[in-house]
Design a protein around this motif. Structure first.
Motif, PDB file in Angstrom:
ATOM      1  N   ILE A 182       1.129  14.697  10.365  1.00 45.30           N
ATOM      2  CA  ILE A 182       0.777  15.102   8.990  1.00 45.30           C
ATOM      3  C   ILE A 182      -0.730  15.207   8.781  1.00 45.30           C
ATOM      4  O   ILE A 182      -1.175  15.631   7.710  1.00 45.30           O
ATOM      5  N   ARG A 183      -1.525  14.849   9.796  1.00 50.12           N
ATOM      6  CA  ARG A 183      -2.994  14.949   9.698  1.00 50.12           C
ATOM      7  C   ARG A 183      -3.529  16.181  10.426  1.00 50.12           C
ATOM      8  O   ARG A 183      -4.741  16.385  10.477  1.00 50.12           O
ATOM      9  N   GLN A 184      -2.635  16.995  10.968  1.00 52.95           N
ATOM     10  CA  GLN A 184      -3.067  18.198  11.655  1.00 52.95           C
ATOM     11  C   GLN A 184      -3.603  19.229  10.659  1.00 52.95           C
ATOM     12  O   GLN A 184      -3.181  19.265   9.493  1.00 52.95           O
ATOM     13  N   PRO A 185      -4.566  20.080  11.073  1.00 55.65           N
ATOM     14  CA  PRO A 185      -5.187  21.060  10.177  1.00 55.65           C
ATOM     15  C   PRO A 185      -4.207  21.943   9.413  1.00 55.65           C
ATOM     16  O   PRO A 185      -4.439  22.257   8.240  1.00 55.65           O
ATOM     17  N   GLU A 186      -3.115  22.356  10.057  1.00 56.14           N
ATOM     18  CA  GLU A 186      -2.159  23.245   9.379  1.00 56.14           C
ATOM     19  C   GLU A 186      -1.553  22.564   8.151  1.00 56.14           C
ATOM     20  O   GLU A 186      -1.305  23.202   7.124  1.00 56.14           O
ATOM     21  N   ALA A 205     -17.246  15.796   4.391  1.00 53.20           N
ATOM     22  CA  ALA A 205     -17.001  16.626   5.572  1.00 53.20           C
ATOM     23  C   ALA A 205     -17.365  15.860   6.843  1.00 53.20           C
ATOM     24  O   ALA A 205     -16.664  15.950   7.855  1.00 53.20           O
ATOM     25  N   GLU A 206     -18.447  15.096   6.790  1.00 46.05           N
ATOM     26  CA  GLU A 206     -18.871  14.300   7.945  1.00 46.05           C
ATOM     27  C   GLU A 206     -17.824  13.255   8.292  1.00 46.05           C
ATOM     28  O   GLU A 206     -17.505  13.029   9.470  1.00 46.05           O
ATOM     29  N   ARG A 207     -17.251  12.618   7.267  1.00 49.04           N
ATOM     30  CA  ARG A 207     -16.213  11.609   7.498  1.00 49.04           C
ATOM     31  C   ARG A 207     -14.986  12.237   8.147  1.00 49.04           C
ATOM     32  O   ARG A 207     -14.429  11.692   9.106  1.00 49.04           O
ATOM     33  N   ARG A 208     -14.557  13.372   7.611  1.00 46.56           N
ATOM     34  CA  ARG A 208     -13.374  14.044   8.161  1.00 46.56           C
ATOM     35  C   ARG A 208     -13.643  14.540   9.580  1.00 46.56           C
ATOM     36  O   ARG A 208     -12.759  14.481  10.446  1.00 46.56           O
ATOM     37  N   PHE A 209     -14.868  15.007   9.820  1.00 48.49           N
ATOM     38  CA  PHE A 209     -15.240  15.492  11.144  1.00 48.49           C
ATOM     39  C   PHE A 209     -15.127  14.371  12.181  1.00 48.49           C
ATOM     40  O   PHE A 209     -14.547  14.548  13.254  1.00 48.49           O
ATOM     41  N   LYS A 210     -15.673  13.204  11.850  1.00 44.99           N
ATOM     42  CA  LYS A 210     -15.628  12.063  12.758  1.00 44.99           C
ATOM     43  C   LYS A 210     -14.189  11.581  12.958  1.00 44.99           C
ATOM     44  O   LYS A 210     -13.795  11.202  14.071  1.00 44.99           O
ATOM     45  N   GLU A 211     -13.404  11.590  11.886  1.00 41.37           N
ATOM     46  CA  GLU A 211     -12.003  11.171  11.984  1.00 41.37           C
ATOM     47  C   GLU A 211     -11.234  12.096  12.917  1.00 41.37           C
ATOM     48  O   GLU A 211     -10.467  11.644  13.772  1.00 41.37           O
ATOM     49  N   ASN A 212     -11.428  13.407  12.738  1.00 36.67           N
ATOM     50  CA  ASN A 212     -10.736  14.373  13.589  1.00 36.67           C
ATOM     51  C   ASN A 212     -11.157  14.241  15.050  1.00 36.67           C
ATOM     52  O   ASN A 212     -10.331  14.353  15.966  1.00 36.67           O
ATOM     53  N   GLN A 213     -12.456  14.006  15.267  1.00 32.56           N
ATOM     54  CA  GLN A 213     -12.942  13.827  16.636  1.00 32.56           C
ATOM     55  C   GLN A 213     -12.275  12.630  17.307  1.00 32.56           C
ATOM     56  O   GLN A 213     -11.897  12.692  18.477  1.00 32.56           O
ATOM     57  N   SER A 214     -12.150  11.541  16.553  1.00 28.22           N
ATOM     58  CA  SER A 214     -11.554  10.327  17.116  1.00 28.22           C
ATOM     59  C   SER A 214     -10.093  10.524  17.470  1.00 28.22           C
ATOM     60  O   SER A 214      -9.545   9.825  18.322  1.00 28.22           O
ATOM     61  N   LYS A 215      -9.444  11.494  16.807  1.00 27.25           N
ATOM     62  CA  LYS A 215      -8.030  11.761  17.060  1.00 27.25           C
ATOM     63  C   LYS A 215      -7.819  12.947  17.992  1.00 27.25           C
ATOM     64  O   LYS A 215      -6.682  13.361  18.239  1.00 27.25           O
ATOM     65  N   GLY A 216      -8.936  13.516  18.470  1.00 28.73           N
ATOM     66  CA  GLY A 216      -8.824  14.641  19.389  1.00 28.73           C
ATOM     67  C   GLY A 216      -8.435  15.941  18.723  1.00 28.73           C
ATOM     68  O   GLY A 216      -7.921  16.858  19.381  1.00 28.73           O
ATOM     69  N   TYR A 253       0.848  -1.197   0.000  1.00 30.21           N
ATOM     70  CA  TYR A 253       0.000   0.000   0.000  1.00 30.21           C
ATOM     71  C   TYR A 253       0.881   1.243   0.000  1.00 30.21           C
ATOM     72  O   TYR A 253       1.819   1.348   0.800  1.00 30.21           O
ATOM     73  N   THR A 254       0.584   2.172  -0.886  1.00 25.28           N
ATOM     74  CA  THR A 254       1.342   3.421  -0.943  1.00 25.28           C
ATOM     75  C   THR A 254       0.384   4.598  -0.865  1.00 25.28           C
ATOM     76  O   THR A 254      -0.429   4.810  -1.762  1.00 25.28           O
ATOM     77  N   ASP A 255       0.475   5.352   0.208  1.00 23.83           N
ATOM     78  CA  ASP A 255      -0.355   6.535   0.425  1.00 23.83           C
ATOM     79  C   ASP A 255       0.403   7.748  -0.113  1.00 23.83           C
ATOM     80  O   ASP A 255       1.208   8.350   0.591  1.00 23.83           O
ATOM     81  N   THR A 256       0.139   8.107  -1.368  1.00 20.34           N
ATOM     82  CA  THR A 256       0.879   9.220  -1.972  1.00 20.34           C
ATOM     83  C   THR A 256       0.537  10.544  -1.300  1.00 20.34           C
ATOM     84  O   THR A 256       1.367  11.440  -1.217  1.00 20.34           O
ATOM     85  N   GLY A 257      -0.700  10.658  -0.814  1.00 19.39           N
ATOM     86  CA  GLY A 257      -1.083  11.882  -0.121  1.00 19.39           C
ATOM     87  C   GLY A 257      -0.234  12.115   1.107  1.00 19.39           C
ATOM     88  O   GLY A 257       0.113  13.256   1.439  1.00 19.39           O
ATOM     89  N   ALA A 258       0.135  11.025   1.800  1.00 18.82           N
ATOM     90  CA  ALA A 258       0.981  11.145   2.991  1.00 18.82           C
ATOM     91  C   ALA A 258       2.362  11.677   2.623  1.00 18.82           C
ATOM     92  O   ALA A 258       3.012  12.354   3.440  1.00 18.82           O
ATOM     93  N   MET A 259       2.802  11.384   1.398  1.00 19.68           N
ATOM     94  CA  MET A 259       4.109  11.879   0.964  1.00 19.68           C
ATOM     95  C   MET A 259       4.068  13.401   0.788  1.00 19.68           C
ATOM     96  O   MET A 259       4.981  14.115   1.212  1.00 19.68           O
TER      97      MET A 259
END
Length: 227
Positions: free
Chosen positions: A89-93, A153-164, A31-37
């Motif tokens: 790398i998943r932080q809003p900034e 947006a709902e998916r990202r919202f729930k993901e962010n909530q789970s990560k605090g 698996y290669t997550d190019t977005g993470a790069m």
């Protein structure tokens, strides 16, 4: 099964990474997550005080640091040199500036070279925004995932909530719409569906439903190639 390359493209929060990870695990592929790069380069720019419009400065960061992935019991981790940056790398900034970083031609060229090297032996599931059009134009299977802005947006919202990660839903919607606009209108490798990609709208679908749909496509492709 036969080792093939699977390219999964789509806009932000369309489910690309989640689905790609499951497919890679089930098929025994890389698996290669190019977005993470691209996110890693953005994080390096922030930490090194390199402007997001400084193309040469960003390329220097790529040349001087190693971005790598490690598969663990906790899932795939992302490293810059020897530092685990999976959460950073998943932080809003980073999220709000990665599109600008990814729009640079030389940045894309450098990372595409690395991505193509990873896929050179086949047996890869790679997700991003230009995999089927620019990175792996000869991939045996190309999928283009889409979903409504509201659902993404709902998916990202729930993901962010789970990560605090503190998040406002309406702000998320605006940010996703803005990223869509940036990604689809950039001059270099814009987000678009490859001519031979299969479009799959995931609105209202569970992850398992999406995976099952893609597996059916993959299995049919493999069966045809064998016959």
């Amino acid at each position: 099964m036969k080792k093939i390359n699977i390219a999964i493209d789509g806009p932000a929060s369309s489910g690309k990474s989640t689905v790609a990870k499951i497919l890679a695990n089930d098929y025994g592929f890389i698996y290669t997550d190019t977005g993470a790069m691209y996110r890693s380069v953005t994080l390096m720019a922030i930490c090194s005080d390199v402007a997001f419009d400084d193309e040469q400065g960003l390329v220097s960061l790529i040349n001087n640091h190693k971005i790598s992935f490690r598969q663990t019991n906790q899932g795939q981790l992302v490293y810059i040199d020897h530092v685990n940056v999976t959460e950073k790398i998943r932080q809003p900034e980073v999220t709000n500036n990665v599109s600008e970083v990814a729009a640079h031609e030389q940045v894309r060229r450098k990372l595409v070279e690395k991505q193509q090297e990873i896929a050179s032996n086949s047996g890869v599931v790679m997700d991003g925004r230009d995999i089927g059009t620019a990175v792996l134009p000869n991939a045996e299977v190309k999928i283009f995932l889409v979903a409504s802005v509201e659902e993404r947006a709902e998916r990202r919202f729930k993901e962010n909530q789970s990560k605090g990660i503190p998040t406002d839903f309406q702000t998320l919607k605006k940010e996703i719409e803005h990223r869509d606009q940036l990604d689809s209108t950039r001059k270099i490798s814009p987000l678009k569906q490859a001519n031979d990609a299969i479009r799959l709208d995931t609105t209202g679908m569970s992850i398992q439903q999406v995976v099952m749909n893609i597996k059916k496509i993959v299995d049919e492709k493999v069966a045809k190639s064998i016959n």
